[in-house]
Scaffold this active site. Sequence first.
Site, PDB file in Angstrom:
ATOM      1  CE  LYS A 119       3.311 -16.103   6.795  1.00 40.11           C
ATOM      2  NZ  LYS A 119       1.870 -15.813   6.992  1.00 40.11           N
TER       3      LYS A 119
HETATM    4  C1  LIG Z   1       0.969 -15.227   6.063  1.00 37.69           C
HETATM    5  C2  LIG Z   1      -0.488 -15.313   6.321  1.00 37.69           C
HETATM    6  C3  LIG Z   1      -1.444 -14.829   5.396  1.00 37.69           C
HETATM    7  C4  LIG Z   1      -1.051 -14.133   4.112  1.00 37.69           C
HETATM    8  O1  LIG Z   1      -0.462 -14.979   3.168  1.00 37.69           O
HETATM    9  P1  LIG Z   1       0.418 -14.369   1.978  1.00 37.69           P
HETATM   10  O2  LIG Z   1       1.014 -15.530   1.295  1.00 37.69           O
HETATM   11  O3  LIG Z   1       1.443 -13.483   2.644  1.00 37.69           O
HETATM   12  O4  LIG Z   1      -0.503 -13.601   1.109  1.00 37.69           O
HETATM   13  C5  LIG Z   1      -2.782 -14.964   5.700  1.00 37.69           C
HETATM   14  N1  LIG Z   1      -3.185 -15.531   6.869  1.00 37.69           N
HETATM   15  C6  LIG Z   1      -2.310 -15.995   7.773  1.00 37.69           C
HETATM   16  C7  LIG Z   1      -2.817 -16.585   9.041  1.00 37.69           C
HETATM   17  C8  LIG Z   1      -0.933 -15.918   7.539  1.00 37.69           C
HETATM   18  O5  LIG Z   1      -0.068 -16.383   8.459  1.00 37.69           O
END
Ligand SMILES: *Cc1c(COP(=O)(O)O)cnc(C)c1O
Length: 516
Positions: free
Chosen positions: A111
């Site tokens: 993120k």
């Molecule tokens: C947010 C997140 C995801 C999922 O990503 P999306 O864009 O919501 O599909 C997968 N792995 C981790 C570690 C995340 O923080």
Amino acid sequence: MNTFHSTRSNADQLTAKQAIRKGIANDGGLFVSDSLGDVQIDLDAITDKSYQDIARIVLAALLPDFTQTELAECIGGAYGPKWSDSGITPLRPVADDFVLELFHGPTSAFKDIALQMLPRLMAKTIAEPSPTAADQSTSDQSNDARTTPAKERIMILTATSGDTGKAALAGFSDAPDTAITVFYPQGQVSPIQQLQMTTQLGSNVAVCAVKGNFDDAQSAVKDIFADSDMATDLYTDSKTILSSANSINIGRLFPQVVYYFVAYSRLLTDQVINVGDEVEFCVPTGNFGDVLAGYYAMRMGLPVAKLIVASDTNNVLCDFLTTGIYDRNRPFFTTNSPSMDILISSNLERMLYYLSDGDTELISSLMTDLKETGRFEIPETLKNKISQIFSCGWTSEDQVKSAIHDCWEQHHYLIDPHTACGYHVLNDMEADPLTPRILLSTASPYKFPRVVGESLNLKLPDNDFQCMDAVADATGITPPSQLRFLETAPVRFKDVIAIADMKNYVRKASTWANHE
Ligand SMILES: *Cc1c(COP(=O)(O)O)cnc(C)c1O
């Protein structure tokens, strides 16, 4: 013309800057542009380029109302020395496949890629204060000490169940003309997650525990957004505008398109492929933002054979891709991959919009069905179009642990539980030896040291920091310093308040994190 409108109607047309400020359309739809793909990325032009160079090329195509200088400033600020790898998202060969590591940012999770960028893009949507008409009509030229009107400032307000809060804090910390307030449910985030937030540095950040669960905090935040008197007060007092760092904002989505091109560029540089060769991506998925960015890359000319959606036990998306029926009426599982524990994948709506050729009426009715019955079913033709591009698989809790174990034993490569879902799904599928496969790795294994240690059959102490050390001893892989040092980092935020006091806290935060 590159304007944005709702997935549910063509009525309002916004610029990218307006769409970033607004976040979500008035009718609840997500912002989309019908120009997506009009500009195709020249693959020769991205060969041998840095992450930052590729970001400039890709984001210029997606955000045409930002100037080249604005984009360069945002990219330079977002992807700099805070990253532990100068390539930002390095690509590693693992057995016959490749892993794109998205976790080298300040919070060790993917993120960061979006949340390091969003605040900078948001700041560029704030106009320089212009002298008022009264000022301009003044004929008194000697008045040098004319006071400039204060600039607007955007304050991000968010309730978090753990991960997003920290990545948002790290992104907005000391970002110009912005501030951020994060609420988390007391006692309901992991000790490491809590420390990640309460030790956050920055003069424009505020973090507060609330007595209640995540849903209570989330509802209270929604109430604050809906309170127009409060909005007026905040604007009058300190020109503060409240906004959210939600994953449906185009300012969060678009920065993620970049690393798909970066992965391709690395394969070109290493002569694994030639320009035009197809590749596959496997994406651990929750809210469908990450994998949707892959679809955007494809629309912009990236040669992608398949996008593989990997789910955990909450396999609502995988069922949808297989049957054409989305049904959230099912048990919710709390798993070892918490960021994928989602029953409503908001960003799916954008994929449905594009693959139905912009059928806003269809999208509207599907989303009404989802709201009213928790379920919708798409036409057969749309389902067939989707399955030409997307495939899927899901992973049980036991399989997550086996994947972490096997990947370490067989390839000496350590993965976190989210990446492990993708690893399992990928290895369960038949590979075409001519098509390179890229697994997106979404978090550092050291964000989840206990699950990783258990998967490696280690004897584990009670304390999560000692778990990190145990995993490090067994594997020889050093934990990221920003995680390991949390144990001794000074805690800055100790407030615990009642849900009913959240509004007051926001008012207070808007004054203490004031413009200098
Ligand atoms: C947010 C997140 C995801 C999922 O990503 P999306 O864009 O919501 O599909 C997968 N792995 C981790 C570690 C995340 O923080």
